[in-house]
Design a protein around this motif. Sequence first.
Motif, PDB file in Angstrom:
ATOM      1  N   UNK A   1       0.813  -1.215   0.000  1.00  0.00           N
ATOM      2  CA  UNK A   1       0.000   0.000   0.000  1.00  0.00           C
ATOM      3  C   UNK A   1       0.854   1.277   0.000  1.00  0.00           C
ATOM      4  N   UNK A   2       2.030   1.246   0.621  1.00  0.00           N
ATOM      5  CA  UNK A   2       2.924   2.415   0.616  1.00  0.00           C
ATOM      6  C   UNK A   2       3.417   2.698  -0.803  1.00  0.00           C
ATOM      7  N   UNK A   3       3.797   1.647  -1.486  1.00  0.00           N
ATOM      8  CA  UNK A   3       4.300   1.773  -2.860  1.00  0.00           C
ATOM      9  C   UNK A   3       3.192   2.293  -3.770  1.00  0.00           C
ATOM     10  N   UNK A   4       1.989   1.765  -3.597  1.00  0.00           N
ATOM     11  CA  UNK A   4       0.848   2.242  -4.398  1.00  0.00           C
ATOM     12  C   UNK A   4       0.517   3.697  -4.086  1.00  0.00           C
ATOM     13  N   UNK A   5       0.560   4.088  -2.808  1.00  0.00           N
ATOM     14  CA  UNK A   5       0.247   5.463  -2.439  1.00  0.00           C
ATOM     15  C   UNK A   5       1.223   6.430  -3.099  1.00  0.00           C
ATOM     16  N   UNK A   6       2.498   6.059  -3.077  1.00  0.00           N
ATOM     17  CA  UNK A   6       3.506   6.905  -3.725  1.00  0.00           C
ATOM     18  C   UNK A   6       3.196   7.050  -5.209  1.00  0.00           C
ATOM     19  N   UNK A   7       2.937   5.928  -5.854  1.00  0.00           N
ATOM     20  CA  UNK A   7       2.727   5.946  -7.304  1.00  0.00           C
ATOM     21  C   UNK A   7       1.397   6.597  -7.695  1.00  0.00           C
ATOM     22  N   UNK A   8       0.327   6.227  -7.011  1.00  0.00           N
ATOM     23  CA  UNK A   8      -1.008   6.667  -7.423  1.00  0.00           C
ATOM     24  C   UNK A   8      -1.389   8.062  -6.933  1.00  0.00           C
ATOM     25  N   UNK A   9      -0.869   8.468  -5.781  1.00  0.00           N
ATOM     26  CA  UNK A   9      -1.245   9.781  -5.236  1.00  0.00           C
ATOM     27  C   UNK A   9      -0.072  10.746  -5.287  1.00  0.00           C
ATOM     28  N   UNK A  10       1.016  10.419  -4.600  1.00  0.00           N
ATOM     29  CA  UNK A  10       2.111  11.371  -4.458  1.00  0.00           C
ATOM     30  C   UNK A  10       2.812  11.694  -5.773  1.00  0.00           C
ATOM     31  N   UNK A  11       2.816  10.766  -6.716  1.00  0.00           N
ATOM     32  CA  UNK A  11       3.464  11.032  -8.002  1.00  0.00           C
ATOM     33  C   UNK A  11       2.493  11.536  -9.066  1.00  0.00           C
ATOM     34  N   UNK A  12       1.238  11.751  -8.706  1.00  0.00           N
ATOM     35  CA  UNK A  12       0.280  12.287  -9.675  1.00  0.00           C
ATOM     36  C   UNK A  12       0.575  13.768  -9.917  1.00  0.00           C
ATOM     37  N   UNK A  13       0.346  14.219 -11.128  1.00  0.00           N
ATOM     38  CA  UNK A  13       0.621  15.610 -11.476  1.00  0.00           C
ATOM     39  C   UNK A  13      -0.185  16.585 -10.623  1.00  0.00           C
TER      40      UNK A  13
END
Length: 150
Positions: free
Chosen positions: A52-64
């Motif tokens: 879930x941490x990896x997904x949060x980074x990719x899906x939320x924190x790395x979103x434009x």
Amino acid sequence: MRTAKVKLLALFPAFLFFTPDWHQNLSEAEMIAQKEHKYILLNFSGSDWCGPCIRMKKEIFESDVFKKMADSELILVNADFPRNKKNQPTPEQQKINDATADKYNPLGKFPFTLLLNEKGTVLGSWEGLPNESPEVFIEDIHNDIYTSRK
């Protein structure tokens, strides 16, 4: 041909490559937040083992959309607790992470994200991966900021 490539790259929006800085030290982030009058988003992660941490980074924190909002409104802090030996922080950084966890995440939840004011007061928190879009996550942040001003 080379000149055409350079011109084309000059026209490409630079903000598409922009990534806000993630700080590793909450005390330093608080000083920056006070100076810039911003809020702090503190994220506890297990970057090499927590799905879930990896997904949060990719899906939320790395979103434009998140990166754009964070750049203007937040100071980002990551307290990372990786398990793989090759990813371990320095002993000094581990002490900083441990002290931050002792204060804000004593139960060791991952991911665990908190919105703090510039003095370190908790305004909101998210346990686990938020089941929402980056846009809704940003709305949650703004709601917590608005509520804290009342």
